[in-house]
Design a protein around this motif. Sequence first.
Motif, PDB file in Angstrom:
ATOM      1  N   SER A 258      35.513  50.151  44.331  1.00 44.89           N
ATOM      2  CA  SER A 258      35.448  50.495  42.904  1.00 44.89           C
ATOM      3  C   SER A 258      36.615  51.367  42.447  1.00 44.89           C
ATOM      4  O   SER A 258      36.813  51.547  41.243  1.00 44.89           O
ATOM      5  N   LEU A 259      37.380  51.920  43.363  1.00 44.61           N
ATOM      6  CA  LEU A 259      38.549  52.724  43.005  1.00 44.61           C
ATOM      7  C   LEU A 259      39.669  51.773  42.572  1.00 44.61           C
ATOM      8  O   LEU A 259      39.991  50.836  43.303  1.00 44.61           O
ATOM      9  N   PRO A 260      40.286  51.992  41.425  1.00 47.39           N
ATOM     10  CA  PRO A 260      41.271  51.036  40.900  1.00 47.39           C
ATOM     11  C   PRO A 260      42.665  51.175  41.540  1.00 47.39           C
ATOM     12  O   PRO A 260      43.665  51.361  40.846  1.00 47.39           O
TER      13      PRO A 260
END
Length: 175
Positions: free
Chosen positions: A148-150
């Motif tokens: 979920s970390l971009p």
Amino acid sequence: MEVTCGVDEAGRQGWLPRRYGMAVAALCLGASTAAPVPAVYPERPVRYIVPSAPGGSPDITARLLTAELSRKMGRQFVVDNRVGASGIIGTDMIAKAAPDGYTIGQGLVPAMAVMRSLVANMPYDAGRDFQAIAHYYYTPNLLAVTPSLPVKSVRELIEHARAHPGALLYGSSRT
């Protein structure tokens, strides 16, 4: 003419040109008379300090190594796990052991290099207090983030961390 002194791992004799012969002879003589050397090493069990907990890769590799050393040398090599302070406790025990070859151990990266930048008063100097005798295993390192970390690269991770100070957490099996 050549002067020989020593045998390498492959059983080949080392050599130097004659002009170095006297220096080599003096070094060999000095090495042979500096301290009494037992006829057979080891004469008693050897303590092998592992500065990490049982069950991890340092412990497992130490047990494999010491089992083979015991088999080949005919004497027991005993694994002694000494945990704490990211390896500093066990590593300090290695540093302060009598220099007789009966206490040896692993030099793990956290205790030998990383903690030096984090701890003001290290109880030993990794460059002065140790002599490396073998490098017998490597452990891979992996940098992973939640999906979920971009971010898709280390550069993007660094940029994200700079843009969001204090928002990221770091976890490690060691330091």
